[in-house]
Write a protein that holds these residues in place. Structure first.
Motif, PDB file in Angstrom:
ATOM      1  N   ILE A 135       8.310 -11.445   9.184  1.00 55.05           N
ATOM      2  CA  ILE A 135       8.232 -11.247   7.510  1.00 55.05           C
ATOM      3  C   ILE A 135       7.078 -10.755   6.976  1.00 55.05           C
ATOM      4  O   ILE A 135       5.966 -11.298   7.175  1.00 55.05           O
ATOM      5  N   PRO A 136       7.238  -9.576   6.395  1.00 57.15           N
ATOM      6  CA  PRO A 136       5.834  -9.068   5.799  1.00 57.15           C
ATOM      7  C   PRO A 136       5.093 -10.242   4.834  1.00 57.15           C
ATOM      8  O   PRO A 136       5.762 -10.820   3.788  1.00 57.15           O
ATOM      9  N   PRO A 137       3.843 -10.509   5.053  1.00 53.42           N
ATOM     10  CA  PRO A 137       3.300 -11.653   4.566  1.00 53.42           C
ATOM     11  C   PRO A 137       2.989 -11.542   3.119  1.00 53.42           C
ATOM     12  O   PRO A 137       3.383 -12.670   2.333  1.00 53.42           O
ATOM     13  N   LEU A 138       2.865 -10.410   2.473  1.00 54.52           N
ATOM     14  CA  LEU A 138       2.662 -10.286   1.107  1.00 54.52           C
ATOM     15  C   LEU A 138       3.802 -10.592   0.326  1.00 54.52           C
ATOM     16  O   LEU A 138       4.028 -11.240  -0.505  1.00 54.52           O
ATOM     17  N   VAL A 139       5.006 -10.059   1.083  1.00 54.10           N
ATOM     18  CA  VAL A 139       6.343 -10.015   0.441  1.00 54.10           C
ATOM     19  C   VAL A 139       6.573 -11.872   0.267  1.00 54.10           C
ATOM     20  O   VAL A 139       7.291 -12.332  -0.675  1.00 54.10           O
ATOM     21  N   LEU A 142       4.732 -13.339  -2.037  1.00 52.48           N
ATOM     22  CA  LEU A 142       5.201 -13.244  -3.267  1.00 52.48           C
ATOM     23  C   LEU A 142       6.617 -14.025  -3.831  1.00 52.48           C
ATOM     24  O   LEU A 142       6.552 -14.630  -4.749  1.00 52.48           O
ATOM     25  N   LEU A 223      -8.168 -10.211   0.735  1.00 49.78           N
ATOM     26  CA  LEU A 223      -7.381  -8.912   0.199  1.00 49.78           C
ATOM     27  C   LEU A 223      -6.170  -9.459  -0.068  1.00 49.78           C
ATOM     28  O   LEU A 223      -5.531  -8.945  -0.937  1.00 49.78           O
ATOM     29  N   PHE A 230      -3.606  -9.744  -8.381  1.00 45.73           N
ATOM     30  CA  PHE A 230      -3.325  -8.366  -9.296  1.00 45.73           C
ATOM     31  C   PHE A 230      -2.013  -8.482  -9.833  1.00 45.73           C
ATOM     32  O   PHE A 230      -1.861  -8.007 -10.667  1.00 45.73           O
ATOM     33  N   LEU A 231      -0.897  -8.763  -8.763  1.00 48.15           N
ATOM     34  CA  LEU A 231       0.294  -8.878  -9.439  1.00 48.15           C
ATOM     35  C   LEU A 231       0.715  -9.890 -10.368  1.00 48.15           C
ATOM     36  O   LEU A 231       1.959  -9.931 -10.880  1.00 48.15           O
ATOM     37  N   ILE A 267     -14.535  -7.291  -4.437  1.00 48.46           N
ATOM     38  CA  ILE A 267     -13.644  -7.652  -3.099  1.00 48.46           C
ATOM     39  C   ILE A 267     -14.172  -6.707  -1.939  1.00 48.46           C
ATOM     40  O   ILE A 267     -13.836  -7.271  -0.782  1.00 48.46           O
TER      41      ILE A 267
ATOM     42  N   PRO B 145      -9.153  -2.878  -0.871  1.00 49.84           N
ATOM     43  CA  PRO B 145      -7.882  -3.367  -1.561  1.00 49.84           C
ATOM     44  C   PRO B 145      -7.081  -2.037  -1.877  1.00 49.84           C
ATOM     45  O   PRO B 145      -7.568  -1.156  -2.610  1.00 49.84           O
ATOM     46  N   PHE B 147      -4.659  -1.994  -4.170  1.00 48.29           N
ATOM     47  CA  PHE B 147      -4.800  -1.722  -5.504  1.00 48.29           C
ATOM     48  C   PHE B 147      -5.916  -1.010  -6.084  1.00 48.29           C
ATOM     49  O   PHE B 147      -5.927  -0.081  -7.142  1.00 48.29           O
ATOM     50  N   ALA B 271       4.642  -4.140   8.539  1.00 47.74           N
ATOM     51  CA  ALA B 271       4.752  -5.264   7.539  1.00 47.74           C
ATOM     52  C   ALA B 271       3.620  -5.187   6.344  1.00 47.74           C
ATOM     53  O   ALA B 271       4.125  -5.401   5.048  1.00 47.74           O
ATOM     54  N   SER B 272       2.557  -4.997   6.578  1.00 45.64           N
ATOM     55  CA  SER B 272       1.493  -4.962   5.537  1.00 45.64           C
ATOM     56  C   SER B 272       1.925  -3.904   4.572  1.00 45.64           C
ATOM     57  O   SER B 272       1.596  -3.605   3.390  1.00 45.64           O
ATOM     58  N   ILE B 274       4.828  -2.648   3.661  1.00 45.70           N
ATOM     59  CA  ILE B 274       6.003  -2.944   2.769  1.00 45.70           C
ATOM     60  C   ILE B 274       5.331  -3.865   1.530  1.00 45.70           C
ATOM     61  O   ILE B 274       5.643  -3.768   0.625  1.00 45.70           O
ATOM     62  N   GLY B 275       4.616  -4.808   2.173  1.00 43.65           N
ATOM     63  CA  GLY B 275       3.967  -5.790   1.086  1.00 43.65           C
ATOM     64  C   GLY B 275       3.079  -4.853   0.150  1.00 43.65           C
ATOM     65  O   GLY B 275       3.337  -4.835  -1.141  1.00 43.65           O
ATOM     66  N   ASN B 276       2.244  -3.921   0.639  1.00 42.59           N
ATOM     67  CA  ASN B 276       1.388  -3.100  -0.219  1.00 42.59           C
ATOM     68  C   ASN B 276       2.078  -2.264  -1.066  1.00 42.59           C
ATOM     69  O   ASN B 276       1.750  -1.765  -2.105  1.00 42.59           O
ATOM     70  N   PHE B 278       4.549  -2.945  -2.858  1.00 41.47           N
ATOM     71  CA  PHE B 278       4.836  -3.422  -4.127  1.00 41.47           C
ATOM     72  C   PHE B 278       3.693  -3.471  -5.110  1.00 41.47           C
ATOM     73  O   PHE B 278       4.104  -2.980  -6.243  1.00 41.47           O
ATOM     74  N   VAL B 279       2.396  -3.253  -4.717  1.00 41.07           N
ATOM     75  CA  VAL B 279       1.301  -3.111  -5.453  1.00 41.07           C
ATOM     76  C   VAL B 279       1.319  -1.766  -5.943  1.00 41.07           C
ATOM     77  O   VAL B 279       1.057  -1.047  -7.178  1.00 41.07           O
ATOM     78  N   LEU B 282       3.841  -0.506  -8.581  1.00 49.01           N
ATOM     79  CA  LEU B 282       3.563  -0.996  -9.779  1.00 49.01           C
ATOM     80  C   LEU B 282       2.656  -0.072 -10.518  1.00 49.01           C
ATOM     81  O   LEU B 282       2.664   0.123 -11.620  1.00 49.01           O
TER      82      LEU B 282
END
Lengths: 291, 341
Positions: A135-139, A142, A223, A230-231, A267, B145, B147, B271-272, B274-276, B278-279, B282
């Motif tokens: 599972i992608p962590p950021l997803v 979210l 990060l 940020f979202l 950051i 980062p 973004f 994995a990261s 796909i997560g990124n 999203f950013v 946007l």
């Protein structure tokens, strides 16, 4: 008088310090981390406008560029950005400490159990770990942040929920190598309890790997936390979070560049500090394969 | 034959991971929040409205029955209906996924094509300036980062230099329907529209760099480390002793075994990525699945969120399956061990 063992430990620590101080990137990383931590702890005493942390409005001073009075300029409601960045460091560091404080013990214990006992314990733990890794962590963060309402606690929960997997994998692979070593077999033969073997014999040999991983991880947790904010799904205003500040300032780009670029750089520097420190520790402890 | 056994094991394992993923997603969406119908309708909806929605969605049935419905839907590729728009989540995702797929695919390809040579150069000139440069690049790209990089690129290339477009997949002045594969780059070539292709590339450039910089740095770093590792093997020492020239040694004997770790890391980095996405989507107003997902999240549309997370997970698992197979092709030792283990 010191005993021989104490003398030995002392000279070891001295040697380590010497090797560490000879590694420029590690020293730079350590300095960045220490400075950021100090700034964060002392934030209420050293910032020029401590009350600008909250929902203060000062419209006469809005959108001021960086100056002697406002080192990083002011935001769209006239708050001092330097003050908010320093307090933002605080939030980022708390996030990293809490997430890793929850995730590392879980990950380490599961890794020790899976690596030492093998068999069905290993199968169950490692299969669950592999699923969590898919599972992608950021997803995931979210999704969790969306279902629960967005807040600092929920962000930490969402990130910690997946973060233990990396530590489980790391400790598992080390434990599996150690399991067949003579000192472990000797302890087994002497009838040491399983708890003693896991925590007194094997765990101390994992400490350097954990230290390196923790330092590298702290940067990445920060990060991810910043990306969540940020979202708009992490820490909520008016709490001064660095990711949130970048997002708010982004609508005033490129004219009022300082509003998002300076918190963004903060950051970057914080994450860089942890990363360099981790890299330096890796060279110091000679644990090549920790990422 | 051994390869088929290896492949079969990987496919079975991927199915198990997807099953686990479905349990996790179902738990998050149905068990944690209390009442999804109330969440979707908001605090002002009447009790009757909530009950009506509960009935149409089957939320009043026992949890295990709901999970059974969810799973059988998934098995048939049905992600359910959006709680808000009553539209099929499948249709929405099918509409938005190609844009994300194009972005992610270009990013991976670019990161790999640039990252591997950088890593090779760093290993070739270890501890000299190319090495130091690549290592610095890898660290800085890893800690920037996404973004922040995206915003910097937007300002620099979009506003200051004004050379590249900063939003969308195509300019509004150039209407084009990608209705064959959904990928602009391919569809424009099939239709013979060179102008569309060029514009699509220009629009892809900034988001791809923003998304791929960290991955490229990681690939370069791992390639370097892996090459240095291989160069210490006995057979390489032997080749050196026999006077095999540097370049031949590097490209004929070292590159292939050293290729496995960068491939594996590409799968994990995914994995990261796909997560990124999203950013990045946007920021660059990219009309992809991630943009759709962010909207679903802010509107608390649980079925849409579950759909997006599930599709992301499937995407990740499939890519890693593909990479496992590639690793098996590159390194026969792994596929034999994988078949026996």
């Amino acid at each position: 008088m010191r005993t021989d063992a104490e003398q030995h430990a002392l000279s070891n620590a001295w040697q380590n310090w010497f090797r560490f101080s000879r590694n420029p990137t590690a020293v730079i990383g350590a300095v960045i981390v220490v400075v950021c931590v100090l700034l964060a702890i002392l934030a209420p005493y050293i910032t020029p406008y401590p009350d600008h942390v909250g929902a203060v409005v000062d419209f006469r001073n809005r959108h001021q560029p960086p100056s002697a009075a406002h080192w990083f300029g002011t935001d769209n409601v006239g708050r001092d950005i330097f003050t908010r960045v320093i307090f933002g460091l605080r939030i980022s560091l708390i996030l990293a400490v809490v997430v890793l404080g929850v995730a590392i013990p879980i990950g380490v214990i599961l890794g020790l159990l899976a690596g030492y006992f093998g068999g069905w314990v290993e199968t169950v733990i490692m299969r669950i770990t592999d699923i969590a890794l898919a599972i992608p962590p950021l997803v995931m963060a979210l999704a969790v942040a969306a279902v629960l309402s967005p807040s600092l606690v929920n962000s930490m929960l969402a990130i910690a929920l997946l973060w233990w997997t990396w530590h489980t994998r790391l400790i598992y692979s080390i434990t599996r190598q150690l399991r067949t070593q003579e000192f472990v077999e000797a302890a087994e033969t002497l009838g040491a309890s399983r708890r003693h073997i896991l925590f007194r014999e094997i765990l101390p040999n994992c400490v350097s790997a954990i230290a390196v991983k923790t330092s590298l991880d702290a940067g990445f947790v920060i990060l991810i936390g910043a990306a969540l904010s940020f979202l708009g799904l992490g820490i909520q205003p008016p709490t001064p979070d660095l990711g949130t500040m970048v997002a708010q300032g982004a609508s005033f780009l490129p004219d009022y560049w300082w509003q998002s670029l300076l918190p963004g750089s903060a950051i970057l520097i914080l994450a860089l500090g942890f990363n360099l420190l981790g890299d330096g520790l890796r060279d110091l402890f000679d644990v090549e394969d920790v990422r | 034959m051994e390869f088929l056994v290896f492949l079969g094991r990987r496919v079975l394992w991927s199915l198990l991971v997807l099953f686990g993923l479905s349990v996790v997603i179902f738990t998050i969406a149905r068990v944690v929040p209390g009442d999804p119908a109330r969440m979707a309708l908001g605090p002002r909806a009447s009790a009757e409205q909530v009950q009506a929605l509960q009935e149409t969605l089957g939320l009043n049935r026992p949890l295990w029955e709901q999970y059974g419905l969810f799973l059988s839907g998934l098995a048939q590729g049905d992600l359910g209906r959006s709680l808000l728009t009553a539209q099929s989540v499948n249709v929405d995702i099918a509409r938005t996924f190609p844009a994300t797929f194009e972005l992610v695919l270009c990013t991976i390809v670019l990161a790999f094509v640039l990252g591997v040579p950088l890593g090779v150069a760093a290993a070739r000139w270890k501890d000299r300036w190319p090495d130091n440069l690549v290592r610095a690049l890898a660290i800085v790209s890893a800690v920037t980062p996404t973004f922040f990089l995206a915003l910097l690129l937007q300002i620099l290339a979009g506003y200051v230099l004004n050379i590249l477009p900063t939003t969308g997949r195509l300019p509004a002045s150039l209407p084009f329907q990608a209705d064959i594969t959904g990928l602009l780059l391919i569809d424009s070539l099939i239709r013979g529209r060179g102008d569309v292709f060029a514009e699509a590339v220009r629009h892809l450039l900034l988001p791809t760099i923003a998304l791929g910089a960290a991955t490229m740095g990681q690939i370069a770093r791992i390639t370097r480390a892996s090459l240095i590792d291989v160069s210490r093997q006995d057979y390489i020492e032997a080749a050196r002793a026999f006077g095999v020239p540097d370049r031949l040694r590097m490209f004929k004997y070292m590159l292939r075994p050293a290729f496995v770790p960068p491939l594996t890391i590409t799968g994990l980095e995914f994995a990261s990525l796909i997560g990124n996405a999203f950013v990045v989507e946007l920021i660059f107003s990219w009309p992809g699945m991630a943009s759709y997902g962010v909207r679903a999240i802010t509107q608390k549309d649980l079925n849409a969120i579950m759909g997006v997370v599930m599709v992301s997970g499937v995407f990740f698992v499939l890519v890693n399956l593909l990479i496992d197979v590639l690793v098996g092709v590159v390194d026969p030792r792994i596929r034999i061990r994988g078949a026996r283990a």
